[in-house]
Design an enzyme around this catalytic site. Structure first.
Site, PDB file in Angstrom:
ATOM      1  N   SER A   1       1.028  -1.218  -0.052  1.00 40.63           N
ATOM      2  CA  SER A   1       0.231  -0.314   0.329  1.00 40.63           C
ATOM      3  C   SER A   1       0.511   1.244   0.105  1.00 40.63           C
ATOM      4  O   SER A   1       1.412   1.294  -0.743  1.00 40.63           O
ATOM      5  CB  SER A   1      -1.237  -0.034   1.225  1.00 40.63           C
ATOM      6  OG  SER A   1      -1.789   0.672   1.612  1.00 40.63           O
TER       7      SER A   1
ATOM      8  N   ASP B   1      -8.600  -4.237  -6.356  1.00 44.61           N
ATOM      9  CA  ASP B   1      -8.189  -3.140  -5.075  1.00 44.61           C
ATOM     10  C   ASP B   1      -9.416  -2.007  -4.954  1.00 44.61           C
ATOM     11  O   ASP B   1      -8.873  -1.569  -5.312  1.00 44.61           O
ATOM     12  CB  ASP B   1      -6.738  -3.306  -5.384  1.00 44.61           C
ATOM     13  CG  ASP B   1      -5.872  -2.783  -3.733  1.00 44.61           C
ATOM     14  OD1 ASP B   1      -6.352  -2.101  -2.585  1.00 44.61           O
ATOM     15  OD2 ASP B   1      -5.062  -3.239  -2.944  1.00 44.61           O
TER      16      ASP B   1
ATOM     17  N   HIS C   1      -7.268  -5.608  -0.692  1.00 45.60           N
ATOM     18  CA  HIS C   1      -5.890  -5.317  -0.752  1.00 45.60           C
ATOM     19  C   HIS C   1      -5.129  -5.972  -0.006  1.00 45.60           C
ATOM     20  O   HIS C   1      -5.058  -6.182   1.136  1.00 45.60           O
ATOM     21  CB  HIS C   1      -6.267  -3.834   0.457  1.00 45.60           C
ATOM     22  CG  HIS C   1      -5.440  -3.176  -0.036  1.00 45.60           C
ATOM     23  ND1 HIS C   1      -5.039  -2.325  -0.869  1.00 45.60           N
ATOM     24  CD2 HIS C   1      -4.857  -2.555   1.194  1.00 45.60           C
ATOM     25  CE1 HIS C   1      -4.310  -1.479  -0.460  1.00 45.60           C
ATOM     26  NE2 HIS C   1      -3.710  -1.692   1.120  1.00 45.60           N
TER      27      HIS C   1
END
Length: 484
Positions: free
Chosen positions: A208, A418, A447
């Site tokens: 991320s 995602d 994710h």
């Protein structure tokens, strides 16, 4: 991939570490004195320590701050390749316990045997020198997304709240850290960790926001990176206004997975077709905007749905939450995590400090008008105005620009659906890296790919790269994993 962890013993300061990118630093023996971690770190195998690093790398002998680090040592020294630094995302939130999280989440034994897996709390976070914005309980409950704006007046109404948070950050007891709590400086801290561990090069596994941190490190220190894996990728601008607005697209990309899940389970009463489940989303959001139920308004409903769709296993929780709101049954309380003030404050410091955001209410009004149409589920919120609009202009250097100069040692891995870091942004980062990177996409939602998702094609590719250095010669598309 949420965590709250920590550190313990002081370590030797590394006086000869990195002053600026491009300056060679010789490998040294491990100078870190490892000791027990605090009790809130779950794994007994994890060791912790601290390093001192400069607050301002332009003045390396000046004021120092602490960086908390951890180690999950490889159990087979003969197979040890080096160190694998990790970051779980953010910005904000501890990464100190993340090596233990990875170990318990299925990181292959071959990877654990090949590396000492290193975690750390980035500057401003947790057991490292922390920052604050003195956020009130009400501000903490409001979270990071502005209220969903249906009109231009709604955006203007939120501006004073955004300004108040920015002013609190700028006048807090840690405001001296504002100009220096950036992704670039965290990358410099990472290189200090490398030197302290006596590693000639650093392998990296980031998720991320951690993909932006890894991309910045690979750009600033191209010759010091070994095997770089970026999982669930932000665009080349990092966590900027574009990334914030992309959350709206992310929910639109991801939602069909949930709509199919709920439609196949009529016991939830949310509809028997994906179209009916989608209509239920908009109906509930509209009702809760008009009249909150049990303290939950439309913005909280949208945010809860978005957040839980990061993980397939949480889809039943989303469906039960909707069902309770729809029938006015009791909704279980969602308590704030104990570290939420620091989590939010450190996020603001980095997000607002890395890049310049629009500074007028009118620009956010225009953005909301566009995204409310393009991404109606969430766009009226994520395009709205936040503290970054009023951030003090004290930046000491420009944002690092990701480019294609450096070795071909980056492996990007990305879910197609995602919600947090949509595929569209990952493709832009892939383009910016040029021949430095290869990207693996997995036909699945959620994710986080490796080792959290079930796609063996994607997982095996990452494992092979980390353990053997073999990387696909071309971008690879992994088909959906058959249901078992």
């Amino acid at each position: 991939m949420r965590r709250t962890l920590s550190l313990a013993l002081a370590a030797t300061a590394v006086a000869a570490a990195t002053a600026a990118p491009g300056v060679a630093v010789a490998a040294t023996p491990d100078t870190v004195r490892w000791g027990p971690c605090p009790k809130d770190v779950a794994s007994p195998r994890l060791e912790c320590s601290t390093l001192e690093v400069p607050l301002d790398y332009r003045h390396p002998a000046g004021r120092q701050i602490e960086i908390a680090i951890s180690r999950l040592a490889g159990e087979k020294p003969s197979q040890r390749r080096g160190v694998l630094l990790t970051n779980p995302g953010g910005p904000g939130g501890s990464g100190l316990g993340f090596p233990a999280v990875l170990g318990s989440s299925g990181l292959p034994q071959k990877v654990l045997d090949s590396y000492d897996v290193i975690g750390f709390d980035p500057r401003g976070v947790g057991r490292s020198t922390p920052v604050t914005c003195d956020l009130t309980t009400e501000q903490q409950y409001r979270g990071n997304f502005p209220p969903y704006a249906h009109t231009a007046a709604d955006v203007a109404r939120e501006a004073p709240n955004a300004r108040a948070v920015a002013e609190q950050c700028a006048t807090s007891s840690t405001a001296w850290m504002l100009p220096h709590t950036t992704t670039a400086n965290t990358a410099r801290d990472m290189d200090r960790i490398r030197v302290a561990l006596g590693a000639p090069k650093l392998s990296y596994l980031g998720y991320s926001y951690g993909t932006n941190l890894g991309a910045v490190y690979a750009t600033m220190f191209p010759k010091r990176g070994d095997r770089i894996v970026l999982d669930s990728n932000l665009g080349p601008g990092g966590y900027d206004i574009t990334a914030m607005r992309m959350f709206g697209r992310g929910l639109e990309d991801r939602f069909p997975d949930f709509a199919a899940f709920a439609a196949a389970r009529p016991e939830y009463g949310l509809g028997t077709t994906p179209e009916q489940v989608t209509a239920k989303f908009f109906g509930l959001a509209k009702r809760l905007d008009a009249k909150p139920v049990q303290g939950i308004d439309g913005t909280m409903f949208r945010g809860f749905t978005f957040d839980r769709l990061y993980v397939d296993a949480l889809m039943p929780e989303v469906a039960e939450f909707w069902q309770a709101l729809d029938t006015d049954r009791p909704v279980p309380p969602v308590p704030l995590p104990p570290d939420v003030e620091n989590l939010m404050a450190s996020r603001f410091y980095v997000v607002c400090g890395d890049t310049r955001w629009p500074g007028t209410v009118r620009e956010y009004q225009r953005n909301v008008a566009v995204d409310r149409v393009k991404y109606p589920m969430l766009g009226g919120s994520t395009a709205g105005i936040g503290p970054c609009a009023f951030w003090p202009d004290k930046r000491v250097e420009p944002q690092v620009r990701i480019g294609d100069r450096g070795p071909s040692n980056v492996l990007m891995v990305q879910n197609e659906r995602d919600p947090g870091t949509p595929l569209a942004g990952a493709r832009k980062l892939r383009q910016a890296f040029g021949e430095r990177a290869t990207m693996v996409t997995a036909d699945q939602g959620g994710h986080g790919v490796h080792p959290f998702g079930p796609n063996t094609c994607a997982n095996d590719t990452v494992t092979a790269y980390l353990t053997t250095g073999r990387r696909p010669t071309h971008d690879l598309a992994c088909a959906a994993q058959p249901s078992t």
